[in-house]
Write a protein that holds these residues in place. Structure first.
Motif, PDB file in Angstrom:
ATOM      1  N   ALA A  77       0.650   7.170  -6.536  1.00 45.05           N
ATOM      2  CA  ALA A  77      -0.529   7.607  -6.925  1.00 45.05           C
ATOM      3  C   ALA A  77      -0.479   9.083  -7.086  1.00 45.05           C
ATOM      4  CB  ALA A  77      -1.355   7.508  -5.624  1.00 45.05           C
ATOM      5  N   ASP A  78      -1.052   9.383  -8.518  1.00 52.68           N
ATOM      6  CA  ASP A  78      -1.182  10.747  -8.718  1.00 52.68           C
ATOM      7  C   ASP A  78      -1.946  11.761  -8.016  1.00 52.68           C
ATOM      8  OD1 ASP A  78       0.860  10.554 -10.802  1.00 52.68           O
ATOM      9  OD2 ASP A  78      -0.632   9.875 -12.424  1.00 52.68           O
ATOM     10  N   LEU A  79      -3.183  11.306  -7.747  1.00 56.05           N
ATOM     11  CA  LEU A  79      -4.137  12.012  -6.904  1.00 56.05           C
ATOM     12  C   LEU A  79      -3.915  12.107  -5.542  1.00 56.05           C
ATOM     13  CD1 LEU A  79      -6.899  10.584  -9.177  1.00 56.05           C
ATOM     14  CD2 LEU A  79      -5.983  12.818  -9.370  1.00 56.05           C
ATOM     15  N   PRO A  80      -4.054  13.089  -4.937  1.00 54.33           N
ATOM     16  CA  PRO A  80      -3.762  13.192  -3.390  1.00 54.33           C
ATOM     17  C   PRO A  80      -4.717  12.368  -2.782  1.00 54.33           C
ATOM     18  CG  PRO A  80      -3.718  15.530  -4.245  1.00 54.33           C
ATOM     19  CD  PRO A  80      -4.178  14.348  -5.385  1.00 54.33           C
ATOM     20  N   ASN A  81      -6.001  12.200  -2.810  1.00 54.67           N
ATOM     21  CA  ASN A  81      -7.029  11.582  -2.259  1.00 54.67           C
ATOM     22  C   ASN A  81      -6.960   9.960  -2.405  1.00 54.67           C
ATOM     23  OD1 ASN A  81      -7.783  11.630  -4.978  1.00 54.67           O
ATOM     24  ND2 ASN A  81      -9.933  11.124  -4.550  1.00 54.67           N
ATOM     25  N   ARG A  82      -6.134   9.400  -3.727  1.00 52.56           N
ATOM     26  CA  ARG A  82      -5.757   8.136  -3.596  1.00 52.56           C
ATOM     27  C   ARG A  82      -4.518   7.900  -2.774  1.00 52.56           C
ATOM     28  NH1 ARG A  82      -8.461   4.025  -4.639  1.00 52.56           N
ATOM     29  NH2 ARG A  82      -6.908   3.085  -5.842  1.00 52.56           N
ATOM     30  N   ARG A  83      -3.812   8.839  -2.750  1.00 46.12           N
ATOM     31  CA  ARG A  83      -2.301   8.620  -2.062  1.00 46.12           C
ATOM     32  C   ARG A  83      -2.919   8.578  -0.652  1.00 46.12           C
ATOM     33  NH1 ARG A  83      -0.207  13.204  -2.872  1.00 46.12           N
ATOM     34  NH2 ARG A  83       0.204  12.642  -4.963  1.00 46.12           N
ATOM     35  N   ARG A  84      -3.573   9.456  -0.287  1.00 44.57           N
ATOM     36  CA  ARG A  84      -4.139   9.290   1.239  1.00 44.57           C
ATOM     37  C   ARG A  84      -4.944   8.203   1.642  1.00 44.57           C
ATOM     38  NH1 ARG A  84      -5.872  14.048   1.137  1.00 44.57           N
ATOM     39  NH2 ARG A  84      -8.073  13.652   0.474  1.00 44.57           N
ATOM     40  N   GLN A  85      -5.777   7.658   0.555  1.00 40.41           N
ATOM     41  CA  GLN A  85      -6.452   6.320   0.903  1.00 40.41           C
ATOM     42  C   GLN A  85      -5.375   4.901   0.899  1.00 40.41           C
ATOM     43  OE1 GLN A  85      -8.731   5.445  -2.502  1.00 40.41           O
ATOM     44  NE2 GLN A  85     -10.203   4.232  -1.349  1.00 40.41           N
ATOM     45  N   HIS A  86      -4.296   5.170  -0.008  1.00 42.18           N
ATOM     46  CA  HIS A  86      -3.341   4.084   0.181  1.00 42.18           C
ATOM     47  C   HIS A  86      -2.331   4.199   1.535  1.00 42.18           C
ATOM     48  CE1 HIS A  86      -4.010   2.128  -3.575  1.00 42.18           C
ATOM     49  NE2 HIS A  86      -3.894   3.317  -4.267  1.00 42.18           N
ATOM     50  N   GLU A 116       0.767  -1.174  -0.148  1.00 42.01           N
ATOM     51  CA  GLU A 116      -0.047   0.049   0.032  1.00 42.01           C
ATOM     52  C   GLU A 116       0.879   1.272  -0.006  1.00 42.01           C
ATOM     53  OE1 GLU A 116      -3.144   0.522  -0.288  1.00 42.01           O
ATOM     54  OE2 GLU A 116      -3.791  -1.584  -0.706  1.00 42.01           O
ATOM     55  N   ARG A 117       1.905   1.078   0.751  1.00 43.84           N
ATOM     56  CA  ARG A 117       2.893   2.226   0.736  1.00 43.84           C
ATOM     57  C   ARG A 117       3.512   2.526  -0.644  1.00 43.84           C
ATOM     58  NH1 ARG A 117       3.720   0.876   6.338  1.00 43.84           N
ATOM     59  NH2 ARG A 117       2.695   2.334   7.685  1.00 43.84           N
ATOM     60  N   LEU A 118       3.767   1.558  -1.413  1.00 39.34           N
ATOM     61  CA  LEU A 118       4.625   1.659  -2.653  1.00 39.34           C
ATOM     62  C   LEU A 118       3.290   2.372  -3.604  1.00 39.34           C
ATOM     63  CD1 LEU A 118       6.548   1.137  -4.770  1.00 39.34           C
ATOM     64  CD2 LEU A 118       5.633  -1.340  -4.888  1.00 39.34           C
ATOM     65  N   ALA A 119       1.978   1.686  -3.536  1.00 36.38           N
ATOM     66  CA  ALA A 119       0.972   2.405  -4.366  1.00 36.38           C
ATOM     67  C   ALA A 119       0.817   3.833  -3.862  1.00 36.38           C
ATOM     68  CB  ALA A 119      -0.435   1.495  -3.923  1.00 36.38           C
ATOM     69  N   ALA A 120       0.994   4.086  -2.728  1.00 38.29           N
ATOM     70  CA  ALA A 120       0.767   5.687  -2.230  1.00 38.29           C
ATOM     71  C   ALA A 120       1.789   6.312  -3.067  1.00 38.29           C
ATOM     72  CB  ALA A 120       0.958   5.664  -0.913  1.00 38.29           C
ATOM     73  N   SER A 121       2.897   5.763  -2.991  1.00 37.80           N
ATOM     74  CA  SER A 121       4.166   6.656  -3.808  1.00 37.80           C
ATOM     75  C   SER A 121       3.824   6.637  -5.086  1.00 37.80           C
ATOM     76  CB  SER A 121       5.346   5.780  -3.436  1.00 37.80           C
ATOM     77  OG  SER A 121       5.494   4.964  -4.156  1.00 37.80           O
TER      78      SER A 121
END
Length: 62
Positions: A21-30, A14-19
Motif C-alpha cells: 500500500a502506498d497510502l498510510p491510511n490504507r496500510r493501517r487499514q490492512h 492482508e499483511r502482503l497488501a499492507a506492504s
C-alpha cells in the motif's frame, strides 16, 4: 483446511497488501484487518483445542 488456517491465510494476505500500500491510511487499514484475522484464528484454535479435550473426556467416561 481448518478455520484457523483459513484465518491465518487471510491475515497473511492482508499483511502482503499492507506492504504494497502506498497510502498510510490504507496500510493501517490492512494491518488492522490482519490483526482481526489473527484474533479470529486464535479463537478458532482455542475452540479446536477445547473440542479435542471434550472429546477425550467423553471417550474416557464411556
Amino acid at each position: 483446511m481448518s478455520a484457523a488456517d483459513f484465518y491465518h491465510q487471510n491475515a497473511a494476505s492482508e499483511r502482503l497488501a499492507a506492504s504494497k500500500a502506498d497510502l498510510p491510511n490504507r496500510r493501517r487499514q490492512h494491518e488492522q484487518s490482519a490483526e482481526r484475522w489473527e484474533q479470529m484464528a486464535r479463537a478458532a484454535e482455542e475452540t479446536e483445542r477445547r473440542t479435542l479435550i471434550n472429546e477425550a473426556q467423553k471417550r474416557a467416561f464411556r
